[in-house]
Write a protein that holds these residues in place. Structure first.
Motif: not given
Length: 333
Positions: A77-82, A291-292
């Motif tokens: 989730e964090t990787v996708l948001a970044v 909130p990742t």
């Protein structure tokens, strides 16, 4: 040498807009393009010269953990948001594993491999921090070290999270509560997320007249049952649990059922975890979300601000939000 940020201010647009005009990676209105190009000409900004001088790659390195206890869907989730946020600014993302420690930081900060770096797995005492402070390339930590001097960090406000959990349980009539963390998490890293949660929980509990106990919860059901049996023997009035250790959540729920302490009729449970974990538990958990995706987005925003000369080292703490589901209710009469 004129900077991209100076061009943006002169043209009255954002730095990302100037970047898009230069790269052609996004459609910009003719009027805006003309204004940016006029500013570039008047100020004498030479993007090619700057790229050669600074080794600009339009790449952000992302250092992520690859540990056996890492919950992969949450990490992604964090990787996708970044990644998606970086693309809106015209940047690509290079993934580096956190297993290499300082070596990964040296690869990312040396030469033209990347223009900046985000560390997902920042810890209170992190041996990579001196390298970040020495580097002339921007970096952002997702997490908060014990000494954040000279660093840019984004994290959940865990102190406020502890206070919010105390307020929720107090409003339901609970007066004796416990925090369950990873074994030794608070003792080894008092400035870490668990330590900050405990600090906030204790401070607010003193204000509200609650009693607080700190437990180091084992991951297995047998270990958790033993921990709870000891807790209820020592503190029989305990009716509320806050869990900040994802592997302990299911053993806790199982052990409470085994001990004849139903949730939420006798015991209320709040988990501090990503929403994905709270919603996919055996029962939907009342939780404070980590909130990742927002952490990833904000980390990129801070990186871009520093790359364009519009930001400086600072700390961004995201206020917590508690969602009531099926594991918290009024204290038993």
């Amino acid at each position: 040498m004129i900077t991209l940020a100076e061009v943006a201010r002169h043209a009255g647009v954002s730095a990302s807009t100037v970047s898009y005009v230069l790269s052609g990676k996004r459609s910009i209105s003719p009027g805006t393009c003309e204004r940016v190009e006029r500013s570039i000409h008047e100020l004498g900004y030479h993007a090619g010269a700057r790229a050669l001088a600074g080794g600009k790659s339009d790449v952000i390195a992302l250092v992520l953990p690859l540990r056996t206890d890492t919950y992969a869907p949450v990490t992604m989730e964090t990787v996708l948001a970044v990644t998606t946020t970086a693309r809106t600014y015209g940047y690509d993302v290079l993934l580096l594993t956190g297993d290499d420690g300082p070596a990964a930081v040296r690869r990312a900060t040396a030469g033209a491999l990347a223009d900046a770096m985000i560390l997902m797995d920042a810890e209170p005492a992190d041996e990579r921090l001196p390298l970040l402070r020495e580097s002339d390339k921007p970096s952002v930590l997702i997490g908060l070290p014990a000494d954040p001097t000279g660093l840019t960090c984004v994290d959940l406000d865990f102190t406020a999270t502890g206070a919010l959990c105390a307020e929720h349980l107090a409003a339901l009539g609970h007066r004796d509560i416990a925090l369950i963390t990873e074994p030794s998490a608070v003792h080894e890293h008092p400035a870490g997320s668990a330590g900050r949660t405990l600090h906030g929980l204790r401070a607010k509990s003193r204000e509200l007249g609650l009693s607080v106990h700190h437990l180091s919860g084992g991951d297995g059901r047998t270990a958790m049952t033993d921990t709870l049996a000891h807790t209820f023997a020592e503190h029989p009035a305990t009716t509320g649990f806050v869990v900040q250790h994802e592997p302990a959540v299911e053993p806790l729920l199982h052990s409470l059922r085994r001990l004849g302490r139903p949730v939420p009729e006798d015991i209320s449970v709040i988990a501090i975890c990503p929403d994905r974990v709270a919603l996919h538990s055996s029962v939907p958990l009342t939780s404070v979300a980590i909130p990742t995706p927002e952490l990833g987005r904000r980390a990129v925003d801070r990186i871009i601000a520093e790359l364009t000369g519009e930001g400086a080292a600072d700390i961004t703490l995201i206020p917590p939000a508690l969602t009531t589901r099926t594991t918290s209710g009024p204290a038993p009469a």
